[in-house]
Design a protein around this motif. Sequence first.
Motif, PDB file in Angstrom:
ATOM      1  N   SER A 142       0.836  -1.204   0.000  1.00 26.44           N
ATOM      2  CA  SER A 142       0.000   0.000   0.000  1.00 26.44           C
ATOM      3  C   SER A 142       0.877   1.264   0.000  1.00 26.44           C
ATOM      4  CB  SER A 142      -0.973   0.000   1.186  1.00 26.44           C
ATOM      5  OG  SER A 142      -0.278   0.242   2.384  1.00 26.44           O
ATOM      6  N   ARG A 166       2.136   1.801  -3.433  1.00 25.76           N
ATOM      7  CA  ARG A 166       1.077   2.331  -4.315  1.00 25.76           C
ATOM      8  C   ARG A 166       0.740   3.791  -3.991  1.00 25.76           C
ATOM      9  NH1 ARG A 166      -1.359  -2.562  -3.222  1.00 25.76           N
ATOM     10  NH2 ARG A 166      -2.898  -1.513  -1.911  1.00 25.76           N
ATOM     11  N   GLY A 167       1.353   4.351  -2.936  1.00 27.41           N
ATOM     12  CA  GLY A 167       1.182   5.794  -2.692  1.00 27.41           C
ATOM     13  C   GLY A 167       0.442   6.156  -1.413  1.00 27.41           C
ATOM     14  N   ARG A 168       0.161   5.177  -0.580  1.00 26.65           N
ATOM     15  CA  ARG A 168      -0.530   5.493   0.666  1.00 26.65           C
ATOM     16  C   ARG A 168       0.326   6.392   1.567  1.00 26.65           C
ATOM     17  NH1 ARG A 168      -2.768   1.115   4.989  1.00 26.65           N
ATOM     18  NH2 ARG A 168      -3.312   2.612   6.593  1.00 26.65           N
ATOM     19  N   LYS A 169      -0.310   7.403   2.177  1.00 25.12           N
ATOM     20  CA  LYS A 169       0.410   8.324   3.071  1.00 25.12           C
ATOM     21  C   LYS A 169       0.072   7.999   4.518  1.00 25.12           C
ATOM     22  CE  LYS A 169       1.960  10.935  -0.309  1.00 25.12           C
ATOM     23  NZ  LYS A 169       3.106  10.272  -0.898  1.00 25.12           N
ATOM     24  N   ASP A 206      10.800   6.690  -1.958  1.00 27.24           N
ATOM     25  CA  ASP A 206      11.800   6.630  -3.036  1.00 27.24           C
ATOM     26  C   ASP A 206      12.931   7.634  -2.829  1.00 27.24           C
ATOM     27  OD1 ASP A 206      10.282   8.882  -3.385  1.00 27.24           O
ATOM     28  OD2 ASP A 206      10.000   8.625  -5.541  1.00 27.24           O
TER      29      ASP A 206
END
Length: 362
Positions: free
Chosen positions: A16, A19-22, A271
């Motif tokens: 998650s 996939r970009g979950r904050k 990243d």
Amino acid sequence: MISNINYWDLDAVADSIIRGRKLTDDNLRELLSLTEEEDIQKLNYVARKVRDHFFGNRVFLYSFVYFSTHCKNNCAFCYYNRCNDIQRYRLDMDEIRSIARAVKNETIHMVDLTMGEDPYFHNEPEKFVDVVKAVKEETGLPIMISPGVMDDTTLTKLHENGANFLALYQETHDKDLYRKLRVGQSFDERNHARQFAKNIGYCVEDGILTGVGNDIESTIVSLRGMENGQPDMVRVMTFVPQEGTPLEEVDQESSLSELKIISVLRLMFPDKLIPASLDLEGIDGMVHRLNAGANVVTSIISADSSLEGVVNYDRELEERDRDSKSVIKRLRSMGMEPASQAEFNSIIEKRRTKPARIPVVA
Ligand code: SF4
């Protein structure tokens, strides 16, 4: 995320994040509250999974050249603060060039030129520009500068002459704690320099200290403060009490909190570059930090160097085991490899050609 890490599906949490979950503040609270080593190891596992997705088994290596230990400031945590009665040095140009030539023969992706806020260079910044030019000329490598706070004109000149990366640690974004740590220094000027540098095409590094009066809420303020500046590299280091400083008597925390925060940083900055410094616990400590999700080894110095580190766990040791060969040998035993220079250059180049557009503190 739910409130007990033992109920997590660790791989699903990693996916998650990828996939970009904050993370929310409640998530941060939950993770920063972990105390059991077993729980922290689970968190470290998730962080490694996220890191491996973005970087594989590749690690970046930075060489550390502390070329002046003079400083006009009085940071309460720092061995080199102006009030500490210690031996200091400032390398001359020939010495700097000779170190740079030695660095060129090692597997290193970037040279970190560090100094205290030495009036010799801060009053005549052209002298520092000459140092950057000389090291660029000798090594051809990307250059990180860690000179403290410099004005916009000087930062621009340094960038034009070969400086690619600015390391400028706030240490904390909690303003009350900042006042106690960076005594007499402007919070906003420090933020400004980092933001200005980023907007003209530098990569920038921000960093915080842990174990120095920061509770969980203060740490969250710092993590969010770092996030606002959109740094390319984020660091956390355990505070180590230094002889002769106002915080000399403070008890040192174990590195568990740092390892936990490294993993949290990886989940917040999936990243980005996150360092494992050799300066705190040498190569064994590097292994723990990489296992927590770091992907850069910093503070590499050649085996025979007598230069200072910042914390210098090995100040008293005869043999200093933090040269690039020893680092790479240990990386390989962990199934990791130094990245290629091209991989590192592409990070620098991306920032240079696409500078950030973030609001600059006046
Ligand atoms: S942390 Fe940096 S600016 Fe502060 S006293 Fe130490 S060398 Fe000087």
